[in-house]
Design a protein around this motif. Structure first.
Motif, PDB file in Angstrom:
ATOM      1  N   ALA A 164       0.820  -1.215   0.000  1.00  0.00           N
ATOM      2  CA  ALA A 164       0.000   0.000   0.000  1.00  0.00           C
ATOM      3  C   ALA A 164       0.850   1.259   0.000  1.00  0.00           C
ATOM      4  N   TRP A 165       1.867   1.292   0.870  1.00  0.00           N
ATOM      5  CA  TRP A 165       2.725   2.482   0.986  1.00  0.00           C
ATOM      6  C   TRP A 165       4.041   2.065   1.634  1.00  0.00           C
ATOM      7  N   PRO A 166       5.046   2.914   1.566  1.00  0.00           N
ATOM      8  CA  PRO A 166       6.334   2.556   2.171  1.00  0.00           C
ATOM      9  C   PRO A 166       6.231   2.426   3.684  1.00  0.00           C
ATOM     10  N   GLU A 167       7.070   1.571   4.242  1.00  0.00           N
ATOM     11  CA  GLU A 167       7.229   1.522   5.687  1.00  0.00           C
ATOM     12  C   GLU A 167       8.124   2.688   6.128  1.00  0.00           C
ATOM     13  N   ILE A 168       8.184   2.934   7.423  1.00  0.00           N
ATOM     14  CA  ILE A 168       8.996   4.043   7.932  1.00  0.00           C
ATOM     15  C   ILE A 168      10.452   3.901   7.484  1.00  0.00           C
ATOM     16  N   GLU A 169      10.997   2.682   7.553  1.00  0.00           N
ATOM     17  CA  GLU A 169      12.385   2.453   7.147  1.00  0.00           C
ATOM     18  C   GLU A 169      12.555   2.684   5.647  1.00  0.00           C
ATOM     19  N   ASP A 170      11.546   2.300   4.854  1.00  0.00           N
ATOM     20  CA  ASP A 170      11.613   2.520   3.409  1.00  0.00           C
ATOM     21  C   ASP A 170      11.644   4.018   3.099  1.00  0.00           C
ATOM     22  N   GLN A 171      10.818   4.779   3.801  1.00  0.00           N
ATOM     23  CA  GLN A 171      10.771   6.218   3.588  1.00  0.00           C
ATOM     24  C   GLN A 171      12.134   6.846   3.913  1.00  0.00           C
ATOM     25  N   ARG A 172      12.745   6.335   4.958  1.00  0.00           N
ATOM     26  CA  ARG A 172      14.060   6.848   5.363  1.00  0.00           C
ATOM     27  C   ARG A 172      15.135   6.497   4.334  1.00  0.00           C
ATOM     28  N   ASP A 173      15.094   5.238   3.858  1.00  0.00           N
ATOM     29  CA  ASP A 173      16.162   4.749   2.976  1.00  0.00           C
ATOM     30  C   ASP A 173      15.894   5.025   1.502  1.00  0.00           C
ATOM     31  N   GLY A 174      14.651   5.381   1.161  1.00  0.00           N
ATOM     32  CA  GLY A 174      14.329   5.696  -0.226  1.00  0.00           C
ATOM     33  C   GLY A 174      14.136   4.493  -1.116  1.00  0.00           C
ATOM     34  N   VAL A 175      13.910   3.312  -0.529  1.00  0.00           N
ATOM     35  CA  VAL A 175      13.704   2.100  -1.318  1.00  0.00           C
ATOM     36  C   VAL A 175      12.702   1.205  -0.602  1.00  0.00           C
ATOM     37  N   LEU A 176      11.847   0.564  -1.361  1.00  0.00           N
ATOM     38  CA  LEU A 176      10.855  -0.339  -0.775  1.00  0.00           C
ATOM     39  C   LEU A 176      11.514  -1.612  -0.246  1.00  0.00           C
ATOM     40  N   PHE A 177      10.956  -2.138   0.825  1.00  0.00           N
ATOM     41  CA  PHE A 177      11.412  -3.394   1.429  1.00  0.00           C
ATOM     42  C   PHE A 177      12.922  -3.334   1.713  1.00  0.00           C
ATOM     43  N   SER A 178      13.287  -2.340   2.502  1.00  0.00           N
ATOM     44  CA  SER A 178      14.689  -2.184   2.880  1.00  0.00           C
ATOM     45  C   SER A 178      14.973  -2.961   4.163  1.00  0.00           C
ATOM     46  N   GLY A 179      16.249  -3.105   4.491  1.00  0.00           N
ATOM     47  CA  GLY A 179      16.647  -3.713   5.752  1.00  0.00           C
ATOM     48  C   GLY A 179      16.254  -5.168   5.884  1.00  0.00           C
ATOM     49  N   PRO A 180      16.093  -5.652   7.117  1.00  0.00           N
ATOM     50  CA  PRO A 180      15.752  -7.067   7.359  1.00  0.00           C
ATOM     51  C   PRO A 180      14.463  -7.499   6.673  1.00  0.00           C
ATOM     52  N   ALA A 181      13.472  -6.599   6.581  1.00  0.00           N
ATOM     53  CA  ALA A 181      12.226  -6.967   5.895  1.00  0.00           C
ATOM     54  C   ALA A 181      12.485  -7.263   4.433  1.00  0.00           C
TER      55      ALA A 181
END
Length: 241
Positions: free
Chosen positions: A102-119
């Motif tokens: 639906a929309w970016p997660e908080i971490e995605d918004q911070r990193d500028g990419v969808l499904f960033s980090g451990p997720a």
């Protein structure tokens, strides 16, 4: 008789002079009330601003490349109003799988990419389980920014609904992986538990596209017990391989 009748009235039409001694004295000046002080600016009545003319529905570009530029730059993109940083789709039209949330997660918004980090790492593992890599997929969020609290309704939701079907029509994926309960509710009008182990048919430009829905990888990391439900749905894409 000539001496008793005059040319002028005898006085009954004339107001006699006042015989009140006070009336003959000097007149008292009328009392002047002081001017009231103005109200503070914060309490003064404010004229209502003229209502802006309502805009018509946003027109979505029909060309794929123009649509991608529009998502990145245009101020009228539904779902772009919640943050200055847009998180944009990655991939091409006609991909074997469209991964849609639906929309970016908080971490995605911070990193500028969808499904960033451990997720994102968990998503990559899920895709490998069905024989795909992220680079082969078209990965997108319906809104390019995240609403406050991860929720939207009213006019915002209505515009996102229009954008959903237009986006799917242009993307033309072979299959669709819906990530999270919000996008599932928009695309199929059902809660996530009801979609477990079901192959969904999503209308797309007069046809249908096969879809499954799973919880967001961030949710699966927080609640590992839900991974079994996600696999019950995801493994449906392995049929016929």
């Amino acid at each position: 008789m000539d001496t008793l009748v005059g040319e002028e009235p005898a006085g009954w039409l004339v107001t006699p002079p006042a015989n009140d001694a006070a009336a003959a004295g000097p007149k008292r000046a009328a009392r002047v009330e002081p001017e009231p002080l103005p109200l503070p600016a914060a309490l003064q009545r404010q004229e209502a601003p003229e209502a802006a003319e309502p805009k018509g529905p946003v027109v979505f570009p029909d060309d794929w490349n123009e649509f991608q530029r529009w998502l990145a730059e245009n101020g009228d993109v539904p779902g772009s109003q919640w943050d200055a940083r847009r998180v944009l789709p990655v991939g091409e039209a006609g991909a074997p799988l469209m991964v849609l949330t639906a929309w970016p997660e908080i971490e995605d918004q911070r990193d500028g990419v969808l499904f960033s980090g451990p997720a994102g790492q968990l998503l990559d593992a899920m895709l490998r389980a069905i024989g795909l890599t992220r680079g082969e997929c078209y990965v997108a969020s319906l809104a390019v920014t995240r609403p406050a609290g991860g929720r939207c309704d009213g006019d915002d939701a209505a515009e996102l609904d229009r954008l959903l079907w237009h986006h799917l029509r242009l993307a033309r994926p072979a299959r669709l992986l819906l990530i999270g309960s919000d996008i599932l509710r928009m695309a199929a009008a059902m809660p996530l538990p009801d979609a477990r182990g079901k192959l969904l048919d999503i209308n797309q430009d007069g046809g249908k596209v096969e879809a499954v829905a799973v919880a967001h990888p961030a949710m699966l990391l927080a609640r590992p017990a839900q991974k079994a439900a996600a696999w019950d749905s995801l493994k449906l894409f392995n049929r016929g391989r």
